[in-house]
Design a protein around this motif. Sequence first.
Motif, PDB file in Angstrom:
ATOM      1  N   GLU A 166       0.830  -1.208   0.000  1.00  0.00           N
ATOM      2  CA  GLU A 166       0.000   0.000   0.000  1.00  0.00           C
ATOM      3  C   GLU A 166       0.865   1.260   0.000  1.00  0.00           C
ATOM      4  OE1 GLU A 166      -2.111  -3.486   1.308  1.00  0.00           O
ATOM      5  OE2 GLU A 166      -0.284  -2.567   2.122  1.00  0.00           O
ATOM      6  N   TYR A 167       1.908   1.263   0.827  1.00  0.00           N
ATOM      7  CA  TYR A 167       2.789   2.434   0.904  1.00  0.00           C
ATOM      8  C   TYR A 167       3.545   2.626  -0.400  1.00  0.00           C
ATOM      9  CZ  TYR A 167       5.882   5.845   3.126  1.00  0.00           C
ATOM     10  OH  TYR A 167       6.546   6.991   3.464  1.00  0.00           O
ATOM     11  N   ASN A 168       3.910   1.536  -1.033  1.00  0.00           N
ATOM     12  CA  ASN A 168       4.678   1.610  -2.276  1.00  0.00           C
ATOM     13  C   ASN A 168       3.806   1.695  -3.527  1.00  0.00           C
ATOM     14  OD1 ASN A 168       7.196   1.539  -1.045  1.00  0.00           O
ATOM     15  ND2 ASN A 168       7.317  -0.690  -1.082  1.00  0.00           N
ATOM     16  N   ALA A 169       2.505   1.825  -3.342  1.00  0.00           N
ATOM     17  CA  ALA A 169       1.615   1.921  -4.501  1.00  0.00           C
ATOM     18  C   ALA A 169       1.842   3.219  -5.275  1.00  0.00           C
ATOM     19  CB  ALA A 169       0.165   1.830  -4.057  1.00  0.00           C
ATOM     20  N   THR A 170       2.427   4.203  -4.611  1.00  0.00           N
ATOM     21  CA  THR A 170       2.825   5.432  -5.290  1.00  0.00           C
ATOM     22  C   THR A 170       4.328   5.599  -5.135  1.00  0.00           C
ATOM     23  OG1 THR A 170       2.359   6.724  -3.286  1.00  0.00           O
ATOM     24  CG2 THR A 170       0.599   6.561  -4.947  1.00  0.00           C
ATOM     25  N   PHE A 171       4.918   6.397  -5.990  1.00  0.00           N
ATOM     26  CA  PHE A 171       6.365   6.576  -6.009  1.00  0.00           C
ATOM     27  C   PHE A 171       6.874   7.108  -4.678  1.00  0.00           C
ATOM     28  CE2 PHE A 171      10.132   9.262  -7.162  1.00  0.00           C
ATOM     29  CZ  PHE A 171      10.980   8.208  -7.453  1.00  0.00           C
ATOM     30  N   ARG A 172       8.006   6.579  -4.236  1.00  0.00           N
ATOM     31  CA  ARG A 172       8.622   7.017  -2.987  1.00  0.00           C
ATOM     32  C   ARG A 172       9.406   8.301  -3.259  1.00  0.00           C
ATOM     33  NH1 ARG A 172       9.491   2.322   0.392  1.00  0.00           N
ATOM     34  NH2 ARG A 172      10.824   3.607   1.718  1.00  0.00           N
ATOM     35  N   GLU A 173       8.722   9.436  -3.128  1.00  0.00           N
ATOM     36  CA  GLU A 173       9.353  10.728  -3.381  1.00  0.00           C
ATOM     37  C   GLU A 173      10.627  10.882  -2.558  1.00  0.00           C
ATOM     38  OE1 GLU A 173       8.513  12.863  -5.631  1.00  0.00           O
ATOM     39  OE2 GLU A 173       6.542  12.089  -6.214  1.00  0.00           O
ATOM     40  N   GLY A 174      11.669  11.401  -3.210  1.00  0.00           N
ATOM     41  CA  GLY A 174      12.930  11.618  -2.522  1.00  0.00           C
ATOM     42  C   GLY A 174      13.909  10.470  -2.668  1.00  0.00           C
ATOM     43  N   THR A 175      13.437   9.318  -3.207  1.00  0.00           N
ATOM     44  CA  THR A 175      14.372   8.213  -3.444  1.00  0.00           C
ATOM     45  C   THR A 175      14.875   8.323  -4.884  1.00  0.00           C
ATOM     46  OG1 THR A 175      12.569   6.665  -4.030  1.00  0.00           O
ATOM     47  CG2 THR A 175      13.247   6.759  -1.725  1.00  0.00           C
ATOM     48  N   SER A 176      14.671   7.304  -5.676  1.00  0.00           N
ATOM     49  CA  SER A 176      15.041   7.357  -7.096  1.00  0.00           C
ATOM     50  C   SER A 176      14.272   6.273  -7.827  1.00  0.00           C
ATOM     51  CB  SER A 176      16.549   7.117  -7.294  1.00  0.00           C
ATOM     52  OG  SER A 176      16.873   5.755  -7.093  1.00  0.00           O
ATOM     53  N   LEU A 177      14.200   6.375  -9.132  1.00  0.00           N
ATOM     54  CA  LEU A 177      13.469   5.400  -9.936  1.00  0.00           C
ATOM     55  C   LEU A 177      13.998   3.988  -9.704  1.00  0.00           C
ATOM     56  CD1 LEU A 177      12.401   5.711 -13.645  1.00  0.00           C
ATOM     57  CD2 LEU A 177      13.705   3.730 -12.899  1.00  0.00           C
ATOM     58  N   VAL A 198       0.892   9.347  10.540  1.00  0.00           N
ATOM     59  CA  VAL A 198       1.535  10.431  11.280  1.00  0.00           C
ATOM     60  C   VAL A 198       2.599  11.134  10.435  1.00  0.00           C
ATOM     61  CG1 VAL A 198       2.821  11.071  13.358  1.00  0.00           C
ATOM     62  CG2 VAL A 198       1.077   9.280  13.468  1.00  0.00           C
ATOM     63  N   ALA A 199       3.679  10.405  10.119  1.00  0.00           N
ATOM     64  CA  ALA A 199       4.801  11.045   9.433  1.00  0.00           C
ATOM     65  C   ALA A 199       4.414  11.610   8.074  1.00  0.00           C
ATOM     66  CB  ALA A 199       5.946  10.051   9.286  1.00  0.00           C
ATOM     67  N   ALA A 200       3.678  10.836   7.269  1.00  0.00           N
ATOM     68  CA  ALA A 200       3.343  11.271   5.911  1.00  0.00           C
ATOM     69  C   ALA A 200       2.320  12.397   5.874  1.00  0.00           C
ATOM     70  CB  ALA A 200       2.831  10.077   5.101  1.00  0.00           C
ATOM     71  N   THR A 201       1.613  12.596   6.953  1.00  0.00           N
ATOM     72  CA  THR A 201       0.593  13.652   6.991  1.00  0.00           C
ATOM     73  C   THR A 201       1.099  14.931   7.630  1.00  0.00           C
ATOM     74  OG1 THR A 201      -0.298  12.822   9.090  1.00  0.00           O
ATOM     75  CG2 THR A 201      -1.267  11.951   7.056  1.00  0.00           C
ATOM     76  N   GLY A 202       2.367  14.942   8.034  1.00  0.00           N
ATOM     77  CA  GLY A 202       2.943  16.154   8.604  1.00  0.00           C
ATOM     78  C   GLY A 202       2.608  16.383  10.064  1.00  0.00           C
ATOM     79  N   LYS A 203       2.047  15.391  10.732  1.00  0.00           N
ATOM     80  CA  LYS A 203       1.729  15.544  12.143  1.00  0.00           C
ATOM     81  C   LYS A 203       3.000  15.483  12.972  1.00  0.00           C
ATOM     82  CE  LYS A 203      -2.861  13.386  11.821  1.00  0.00           C
ATOM     83  NZ  LYS A 203      -3.686  12.243  12.276  1.00  0.00           N
ATOM     84  N   PRO A 204       3.015  16.115  14.126  1.00  0.00           N
ATOM     85  CA  PRO A 204       4.191  16.025  15.003  1.00  0.00           C
ATOM     86  C   PRO A 204       4.394  14.595  15.485  1.00  0.00           C
ATOM     87  CG  PRO A 204       2.339  17.054  16.150  1.00  0.00           C
ATOM     88  CD  PRO A 204       1.948  16.959  14.714  1.00  0.00           C
ATOM     89  N   ALA A 205       5.623  14.250  15.742  1.00  0.00           N
ATOM     90  CA  ALA A 205       5.951  12.887  16.166  1.00  0.00           C
ATOM     91  C   ALA A 205       5.265  12.562  17.484  1.00  0.00           C
ATOM     92  CB  ALA A 205       7.456  12.735  16.309  1.00  0.00           C
ATOM     93  N   ASP A 206       4.511  11.487  17.471  1.00  0.00           N
ATOM     94  CA  ASP A 206       3.831  11.006  18.669  1.00  0.00           C
ATOM     95  C   ASP A 206       3.492   9.542  18.446  1.00  0.00           C
ATOM     96  OD1 ASP A 206       2.327  10.448  20.881  1.00  0.00           O
ATOM     97  OD2 ASP A 206       0.802  11.982  20.531  1.00  0.00           O
ATOM     98  N   THR A 207       4.149   8.665  19.176  1.00  0.00           N
ATOM     99  CA  THR A 207       3.946   7.230  18.968  1.00  0.00           C
ATOM    100  C   THR A 207       2.809   6.667  19.820  1.00  0.00           C
ATOM    101  OG1 THR A 207       5.584   6.648  20.669  1.00  0.00           O
ATOM    102  CG2 THR A 207       6.388   6.902  18.398  1.00  0.00           C
ATOM    103  N   THR A 208       2.075   7.504  20.474  1.00  0.00           N
ATOM    104  CA  THR A 208       0.938   7.029  21.272  1.00  0.00           C
ATOM    105  C   THR A 208      -0.028   6.250  20.393  1.00  0.00           C
ATOM    106  OG1 THR A 208       1.097   8.963  22.728  1.00  0.00           O
ATOM    107  CG2 THR A 208      -0.957   7.683  22.793  1.00  0.00           C
ATOM    108  N   GLY A 209      -0.297   5.016  20.789  1.00  0.00           N
ATOM    109  CA  GLY A 209      -1.186   4.173  19.996  1.00  0.00           C
ATOM    110  C   GLY A 209      -0.502   3.446  18.858  1.00  0.00           C
ATOM    111  N   TYR A 210       0.804   3.678  18.691  1.00  0.00           N
ATOM    112  CA  TYR A 210       1.546   3.034  17.604  1.00  0.00           C
ATOM    113  C   TYR A 210       2.672   2.139  18.122  1.00  0.00           C
ATOM    114  CZ  TYR A 210      -0.906   6.314  14.612  1.00  0.00           C
ATOM    115  OH  TYR A 210      -1.888   7.037  13.949  1.00  0.00           O
TER     116      TYR A 210
END
Length: 315
Positions: A172-183, A302-314
Motif C-alpha cells: 500500500e505504501y509503495n503503490a505510489t512513487f517514494r518521493e525523494g528516493t530514485s526510480l 503520522v509522518a506522511a501527513t505532517g503531524k508532530p511525532a507522537d507514537t501514542t497508539g503506535y
Amino acid sequence: MDGMSTSSQHTSTPLAGAVAVVAGGTRGASRAIAVELGRAGATVYVTGRSSRGHRSEVDRPETIEGTADLVTAAGGSAIAVQVDHLDPAQVEGFAKRVDAEHGRIDVLVDGIWGGDHHLQWGRPVWEHSLEASLRMIRLGIDAHVVTAHHLLPLLVRRPGGLVVELTDGTAEYNATFREGTSLAFYVAKTAAHSLAIAEAAELRAHGCTAVALTPGWLRSEAMLDTFGVTEENWRDAVAKEPHFAISESPAFVGRAVAALAADPERARFSGRTLDSGGLARIYGIDDVDGSRPDGWRYMVEVAATGKPADTTGYR
C-alpha cells in the motif's frame, strides 16, 4: 512444517529439524532473522558476500561468520557460506551443497540487497548515475531471480516450504512513487511485491508459501551509525529525528519471521506483502524493549501527513 520434530512443535524450538537459508544474511533484518530462526531450532545457512576475509562493495564490518556466531550464541546451529547471489555458478554450487548435506530447504529468506550506498537521493533517472541505477536493479531483482531459480527446487521437495522476500515498504505504501528516493531504488524494492505474487502462484501446486515482508523503520547497524547511536542509547537520536521514535530493533522482524515459519496456517498469507508490525499483532510478538511498534501505520497516519511525532497508539 514437514521436517520438524513433532515433539518440538509446542516448545521453545518449534522449528527443530527445519533447514533454513538466509540469503544476504550478513547484517540488518536478515541477520536478526537468521538468529531468530536458529533460536527456534532451525539449522540456518547464512550466505552473503562479506566474510572475514573479504568485504563486499557495501564496505561494512559485519560478516556472514559474525551472523553465524550470533545464531550459535542464541542456541542455534548455523553454517556461513560465502556466496555472491549475482553469480549463478556460485548459487548453483551452494544449492548442490545444501542438497548433499540436507536434501531440502524448508525456509528460504531472500534478504539480498546491499544497494543503499548506490542511491543518490532525490535525483531523477536522467541525473542519477546510470551505473548505480543498474546496480540497484541487479541487486534487488536479478539476484533474487537467480536465487529462486537454483534454490526453489530444494524448497518444493516437501509441502509446507516458506519463501520470504524482504523489501522496504508495504504494498500500500509503495503503490505510489517514494518521493525523494530514485526510480531504480523504487523499482528494485517494489519488485519484491511481484516476486511474492509470482512465487506464490508457482509454488501453490507444491503446497509451499511465498510472501514479501518489510520491517518498519529498522535500527540496522548502518542506521545506528548514521545517527551516531547504539542499540542501547538509540532514543538519543529522537532529538535529531523525532519520528525515529517509532523505530524497531532488527530482532522484531526476526521474531516475526520465526513465528510465521512455525505457523501451520501460514499459507493464508501466500502472495501477500506483510510487515513486522502486522505480524506482531497476529502472533503477539513484542520488540526487545517490550513494545510493539506499528511502523508503517505510523508512517502513513503520522509522518506522511505532517503531524508532530507522537507514537501514542503506535507502539
